[in-house]
Design an enzyme around this catalytic site. Structure first.
Site, PDB file in Angstrom:
ATOM      1  N   ASP A  12       0.855  -1.182   0.000  1.00 41.24           N
ATOM      2  CA  ASP A  12       0.000   0.000   0.000  1.00 41.24           C
ATOM      3  C   ASP A  12       0.895   1.237   0.000  1.00 41.24           C
ATOM      4  O   ASP A  12       1.721   1.413   0.893  1.00 41.24           O
ATOM      5  CB  ASP A  12      -0.858  -0.044   1.270  1.00 41.24           C
ATOM      6  CG  ASP A  12      -2.090   0.842   1.164  1.00 41.24           C
ATOM      7  OD1 ASP A  12      -3.124   0.455   1.727  1.00 41.24           O
ATOM      8  OD2 ASP A  12      -2.005   1.902   0.537  1.00 41.24           O
ATOM      9  N   ASP A 106      -3.316   2.587  -5.784  1.00 40.03           N
ATOM     10  CA  ASP A 106      -2.201   2.643  -4.829  1.00 40.03           C
ATOM     11  C   ASP A 106      -2.012   1.363  -4.011  1.00 40.03           C
ATOM     12  O   ASP A 106      -1.393   1.383  -2.959  1.00 40.03           O
ATOM     13  CB  ASP A 106      -2.369   3.848  -3.887  1.00 40.03           C
ATOM     14  CG  ASP A 106      -3.614   3.730  -3.025  1.00 40.03           C
ATOM     15  OD1 ASP A 106      -4.405   2.806  -3.251  1.00 40.03           O
ATOM     16  OD2 ASP A 106      -3.782   4.568  -2.123  1.00 40.03           O
ATOM     17  N   GLU A 107      -2.555   0.258  -4.503  1.00 47.07           N
ATOM     18  CA  GLU A 107      -2.468  -0.990  -3.746  1.00 47.07           C
ATOM     19  C   GLU A 107      -2.255  -2.177  -4.669  1.00 47.07           C
ATOM     20  O   GLU A 107      -2.856  -2.220  -5.747  1.00 47.07           O
ATOM     21  CB  GLU A 107      -3.812  -1.293  -3.071  1.00 47.07           C
ATOM     22  CG  GLU A 107      -4.126  -0.596  -1.807  1.00 47.07           C
ATOM     23  CD  GLU A 107      -5.548  -0.944  -1.449  1.00 47.07           C
ATOM     24  OE1 GLU A 107      -5.764  -1.964  -0.784  1.00 47.07           O
ATOM     25  OE2 GLU A 107      -6.454  -0.217  -1.900  1.00 47.07           O
TER      26      GLU A 107
END
Length: 385
Positions: A12, A106-107
């Site tokens: 993350d 974003d992960e």
DNA sequence: TCTGGGGTCCTAGGACCC
DNA sequence: TCTGGGGTCCTAGGACCC
């Protein structure tokens, strides 16, 4: 042969958008800064940890954030850039993990099952290496968790952000989860949290202690998922073949309006941009969706499914205009309109050239698209209302 | 300075067909 | 003919996520 142990990592990026802006403008480092809408109706999409210290978080109206921290720096952000960096990071990780799933901008999840010996039987050590590599190669801080499944790893990153590393050993998932608050479970939002608290269920251990039937009585079928998650049971299979199921575009106006001509103009532009994006995928959509939000924030949606799929601005606009005129019944001004397309099929050459008229129009549209690519999105429209 | 924009998934009711 | 039961598609709304 004993069953193979699964190793699923969750990576993350810490306040991703802000971190990217800090690469472009190092003076933002160490300050309370957010990426978000700067207008009167803007909201925060990413907040630095310095800003979070003031109680600022994503989805908060920018004005409210400025009240909490008057020296807050608000950056508009460059969303195209975030997507590109995200893609680069995904490809980078594919060199280290045999299976990688991009979970959001974003992960990502990475499956290291069977890689233990390759990495000297030290996968936790590898997590530190990867974190350092992301910092070195991308100048981005990130948090990584390793456990036996996706949901435990995802919850785990949340407990050690920012710039953290955590490893939950096999068999210790339940122990790890038990003291955590119920709202860390992905899928438990405001409503579900409130519902559970009504029954004095506040921590994951409260769920662990009760029979499965109790939680299913409260939450229905969803309770089954919550119960299993609380015990640390979750999917260890990565979904690598994600396919987009809808394309939409919506806009909140600077000022609410009742002006039908103005509203139709917005609908036309929204239809154009949705069709443009659909054509870029080479798709056609069968179901057209209208979204309408009144000034009191009440929101309605209307769908229509066509006989033939389309990605034609005019066809979509005509349908949307039709349902809008029927749906706009209250004598109240409107703050948002949205247009969406779903139920995709591939726009094959065959279907594209089925009729001469259609074919002609397709040529016009692809010429328009070329111009758009060259001169930017707002440069050209195919007509007006 | 009240509340963005892009999505996914689920539910529930109705239409329609066999 | 006081009226079943599945299956599927469509629509509207809502919860949730980043």
């Amino acid at each position: 042969m004993p069953e193979q142990k699964k190793y699923i990592a969750h990576l993350d990026l810490d306040c991703f958008f802000v971190s990217v802006e800090r690469i472009n403008d190092p003076s933002l480092i160490g300050k309370p800064v957010v990426v978000g809408g700067t207008g009167k109706r803007g909201v925060i999409s990413s907040a630095s940890y310095e800003a979070r210290a003031y109680g600022i978080h994503s989805a908060m109206p920018t004005g409210q954030a400025l009240d909490l921290c008057p020296r807050l720096t608000v950056v508009r952000g460059s969303h195209g850039e975030y997507g590109k960096i995200s893609k680069r990071l995904y490809r980078f990780m594919c060199d280290y993990a045999p299976i990688v799933q991009q979970a959001s901008i974003d992960e990502m999840y990475m499956d290291f099952t069977g890689c233990e010996r390759l990495y000297n039987n030290n996968l936790p050590g590898l997590m530190h290496t990867l974190q350092a590599l992301v910092k070195k190669e991308f100048s981005l801080p990130c948090t990584i968790a390793l456990s036996s499944n996706k949901v435990v790893s995802k919850i785990a990153t949340g407990t050690v952000k920012p710039a953290g590393i955590i490893y939950i050993e096999h068999g210790l998932e339940k122990n790890f989860l038990s003291p955590l608050s119920i709202d860390v479970i992905p899928g438990v939002g405001k409503k579900t949290e409130l519902e559970l608290r009504k029954f004095d269920i506040n921590f994951i251990r409260d769920i662990q202690k009760m029979p499965q039937s109790t939680i299913e009585t409260i939450l229905g079928d969803y309770g089954n998922y919550i119960y299993r998650t609380a015990l640390g049971i979750g999917s260890d299979t990565l979904d690598v073949e994600w396919k987009r199921k809808s394309i939409s575009n919506e806009q909140t106006f600077g000022k609410d309006t009742t002006d039908k001509n103005e509203l139709l103009k917005y609908l036309f532009e929204l239809s154009e941009s949705v069709c443009y994006n659909t054509r870029r995928y080479g798709w056609k959509g069968k179901t057209i969706k209208l979204k309408l939000r009144y000034s009191d924030f009440s929101t309605i949606t209307r769908n229509i499914t066509l006989k033939e799929s389309t990605n034609d601005d005019k066809v979509v606009f005509d349908a949307v205009k039709n349902i809008f005129l029927k749906a706009y019944t209250r004598k109240m001004s409107i703050r948002l309109l949205g247009v969406g397309l779903t139920q995709f099929s591939e726009a094959t050459e065959e279907t594209l050239s089925m009729f001469r008229a259609d074919e002609k129009r397709t040529h016009v549209l692809s010429a328009v698209d070329k111009l758009r690519k060259k001169y930017g999105d707002g440069s050209i429209h195919t007509g007006s209302v």
